[in-house]
Motif scaffolding. Structure first.
Motif, short mmCIF file in Angstrom:
data_model
loop_
_atom_site.label_atom_id
_atom_site.label_comp_id
_atom_site.label_asym_id
_atom_site.label_seq_id
_atom_site.Cartn_x
_atom_site.Cartn_y
_atom_site.Cartn_z
N SER A 283 -11.52 27.71 24.19
CA SER A 283 -12.67 27.20 24.67
C SER A 283 -12.55 25.94 25.14
O SER A 283 -13.43 25.25 25.92
CB SER A 283 -13.75 27.53 23.90
N ASP A 284 -11.60 25.38 24.55
CA ASP A 284 -11.67 23.68 24.76
C ASP A 284 -10.81 23.25 26.04
O ASP A 284 -10.97 22.13 26.30
CB ASP A 284 -10.85 22.92 23.64
N VAL A 285 -10.21 24.19 26.74
CA VAL A 285 -9.61 24.15 27.90
C VAL A 285 -10.74 23.41 28.94
O VAL A 285 -11.70 23.84 29.07
CB VAL A 285 -9.02 25.18 28.73
N THR A 286 -9.89 22.48 29.80
CA THR A 286 -10.91 21.68 31.03
C THR A 286 -10.12 21.64 31.97
O THR A 286 -8.87 21.99 32.00
CB THR A 286 -11.65 20.45 30.61
N GLU A 287 -11.05 21.20 33.20
CA GLU A 287 -10.22 21.17 34.53
C GLU A 287 -8.99 19.85 34.40
O GLU A 287 -8.05 20.13 34.96
CB GLU A 287 -11.14 20.64 35.66
N HIS A 288 -9.29 19.39 33.52
CA HIS A 288 -8.12 18.21 33.15
C HIS A 288 -7.05 18.36 32.55
O HIS A 288 -6.16 17.99 32.51
CB HIS A 288 -8.71 17.06 32.43
N ASP A 289 -6.82 19.77 32.00
CA ASP A 289 -5.92 20.35 31.51
C ASP A 289 -4.99 21.25 32.60
O ASP A 289 -3.74 21.81 32.17
CB ASP A 289 -5.87 21.27 30.14
N VAL A 290 -5.59 21.40 33.72
CA VAL A 290 -4.82 22.17 34.85
C VAL A 290 -4.28 21.19 35.83
O VAL A 290 -4.85 20.30 36.34
CB VAL A 290 -5.89 22.86 35.54
#
Length: 638
Positions: A283-290
């Motif tokens: 759940s902690d994944v954000t656009e900044h991890d992509v």
């Protein structure tokens, strides 16, 4: 959007698409001719898969650069940034040094601006400058340069080349012609490395191919400016100036944080869009991890560079029979690679023994990172990610999973991986008219802080803006298309397996087996397949849109492929059904060797599209009858 079937050798798939990423190779003989460099085939090709065939626009631009900057007949490779050009030079110098030779390599920066054209009496108001980084080298070293282009996947795109050509002075463009096609044979190397609210597109037809068209130098009748105008005028594409928003929309889509993504259309990259916890299983994944890349291979190459840049030096592991270039990347950059080609439990046992043995002799982790596909291409085998994760945690190495074939609508892989990569060129796009790749970091993994720090310091956005605009548009109805393709594929596979030896079919039996996650290592796939009843997802995940067939005789394999009334060429994940004699295209120089890993040289790989299901079943029944006739004929001759 529909895609007609083309039977014209060498033309674009889809037809009349200037930036298509597939090429028509309609018969088995044509595919063999492509691999053998047969003049009949090579001379007919006006396009090809971008990492294997240099687009005509790129060739034309490279020819201009060679004439302007080259000396003594030098050839060149065109790169989008200085760093990529330096990476290309470093690769060429390293590989040549291993062979005991040196290469004189020069780097030249060339900035093309609208005023260059305006100075010659023409105006290009609103166009931006194009920055090219040119790697120049002796002409006889072009095959080595091609390896970088193919494996790293970071050369310039055809849209960037067209933009540069459009703002170069007319006299320069018209004076230069690209070299003849036979001089730049598609980039197929002798593969000896192993032995060492958008709506779903309308259903295309499969049964009525268009009349043959003589291929021309320009495969499309619509100019680049007209095409861009049409895309923007009718609201399908964002304007090019909105590329940053388009990339942000894609990163959010891939991160799984868009709430009601199907309803955002062109606004998914806006600042006021609703964002929620990731649906990727972490759940902690954000656009900044992509992170976005120009190709899927560039994402894989970069994942390997990320591992090399953050972890102690050691060999990598390639687990399962992979897409060919993945293993090449692991072998040609860094300390090397351990290869477990079956990807089965027996390989897991061998890997565990290796790790235990290596751990006894060193205080450093025994391996750098493990790369695997879920499922694999072309055998559709899924590794046991639970056991692999346990080994990674015990022996402190990274896990990199390529999710291209399954995709995150069908499976949750991020909980088991440190890094997930994907080729966006495939079903994320669907339209087969643009390349792209993605890399996702798992914020819950042990080494996330150093991985994120490395990316913050080293990531370079070299994804061309116009390509990103097209990719964003194509991906808006990604989920809807996936569900439709899942259902079509499962219906086809059920039909074909019922007529196979694997399901006990009686003679004359043409199909030996159907490779599909529903039957290939199903327990491993099911463990990761999304179940709506036990998750926040609205629908169950399916088994994806790819399967492979093997046949009881070589004649049956060839007859099936030649009779199948669909588009035929490289790539997969298209909105239209696409077939390929995959092993011939990927492993022609090592057919005997690949058989030891259960990869049949007569294998036919099918990527299923959005066609009407009845039409699909009828088309495959027609091809199956041709294969069964071939079996009967061979029995009579015996």
């Amino acid at each position: 959007m529909s895609a007609a079937v083309t039977t014209v050798l060498g033309t674009s798939v889809p037809p009349f698409t200037p930036h298509a990423i597939s090429v028509s190779l309609p018969t088995w003989k044509d595919n063999v001719g492509y691999e053998e460099g047969e003049k009949r085939v090579i001379d007919a090709m006006v396009i090809g898969y971008p990492r294997f065939f240099i687009h005509l626009s790129i060739r034309k631009l490279a020819s201009i650069c060679e004439q302007k900057f080259g000396v003594n007949g030098e050839k060149c490779l065109l790169c989008p940034t200085k760093r990529v050009a330096e990476e290309c030079r470093a690769f060429m110098l390293s590989r040549s040094a291993e062979a005991g030779t040196t290469i004189p390599i020069r780097l030249v920066q060339f900035v093309v601006c609208p005023e260059d054209k305006q100075a010659n009496g023409s105006s290009q108001n609103g166009a931006n400058c194009v920055e090219l980084h040119i790697v120049l080298f002796p002409a006889d070293r072009f095959p080595l340069a091609k390896q970088f282009w193919q494996h790293a996947g970071k050369g310039i795109s055809s849209r960037l080349a067209e933009r540069a050509l459009s703002i170069l002075p007319d006299d320069i463009v018209h004076e230069s012609s690209p070299p003849p096609l036979h001089a730049v044979r598609p980039m197929k190397l002798m593969n000896r490395h192993y032995s060492r609210s958008a709506s779903i597109p309308k259903s295309p037809t499969m049964s009525a191919p268009p009349s043959p068209v003589i291929p021309s130098e320009e495969p499309d009748t619509i100019g680049a400016d007209e095409s861009t105008y049409l895309e923007e005028r009718y609201g399908r594409n964002l304007p090019v100036e909105a590329a940053a928003a388009a990339k942000r929309a894609m990163r959010r889509r891939i991160a799984g944080v868009l709430v009601n993504d199907d309803h955002h259309d062109a606004h998914a990259g806006s600042n006021d869009v609703e964002i929620g916890p990731s649906s990727r299983g972490v759940s902690d994944v954000t656009e900044h991890d992509v992170f976005l890349y120009p190709t899927g291979m560039a994402a894989i190459w970069s994942a390997h560079q990320l591992a090399l840049g953050t972890r102690p030096s050691a060999k990598s592991v390639c687990f399962g029979f992979p897409y060919a270039d993945t293993l090449k990347v692991l072998e040609k950059w860094g300390p090397g690679c351990h290869f477990y080609g079956h990807g089965l439990d027996s390989d897991l046992d061998s890997l565990a023994e290796l790790l235990e043995k290596e751990a006894l002799t060193s205080s450093s982790p025994p391996v750098l990172a493990l790369f695997t596909e879920f499922p694999s291409n072309p055998l559709l085998r899924s590794p046991d990610l639970v056991r692999l994760r346990a080994l990674a945690d015990k022996y402190d190495f990274l896990i990199v999973v390529d999710e291209t074939l399954a995709n995150f609508v069908n499976v949750e892989l991020l909980p088991y991986a440190d890094i997930v990569v994907s080729s966006l060129s495939k079903v994320f796009s669907g339209d087969a008219n643009v390349m792209g790749g993605s890399l996702v970091l798992n914020p819950k993994c042990r080494h996330y802080p150093e991985l994120k720090t490395y990316m913050a310091a080293n990531f370079e956005d070299c994804y061309f803006d116009e390509d990103a605009i097209y990719m964003e548009r194509n991906s808006r109805n990604f989920r809807k298309r996936i569900y439709a393709i899942n259902e079509n594929t499962e219906a086809l596979c059920d039909f074909l397996r019922a007529r196979s030896l694997a399901d006990g079919a009686s003679a004359p039996c043409a199909i030996k087996d159907v490779y599909y996650p529903k039957w290939s290592t199903p327990e491993n796939y099911e463990r990761c397949r999304i179940k709506a009843a036990t998750s926040d997802h609205e629908r169950d995940g399916g088994y994806g849109g790819l399967f492979s067939l093997t046949f009881t005789t070589k004649a049956a394999s060839h007859a099936f492929f030649d009779a199948l009334p669909c588009n035929k060429g490289p790539s997969l994940g298209t909105n239209f059904t696409l077939a390929s004699p995959y092993v011939v295209l990927a492993h022609y120089a090592e057919l005997d060797w690949v058989e030891q890993f259960g990869v049949d040289p007569g294998l036919v790989r099918i990527s299923v599209g959005l066609e009407d299901r009845v039409t699909l079943l009828s088309a495959f029944n027609k091809a199956l009858k041709a294969a069964e006739d071939a079996v009967r004929s061979s029995e009579v001759k015996q």
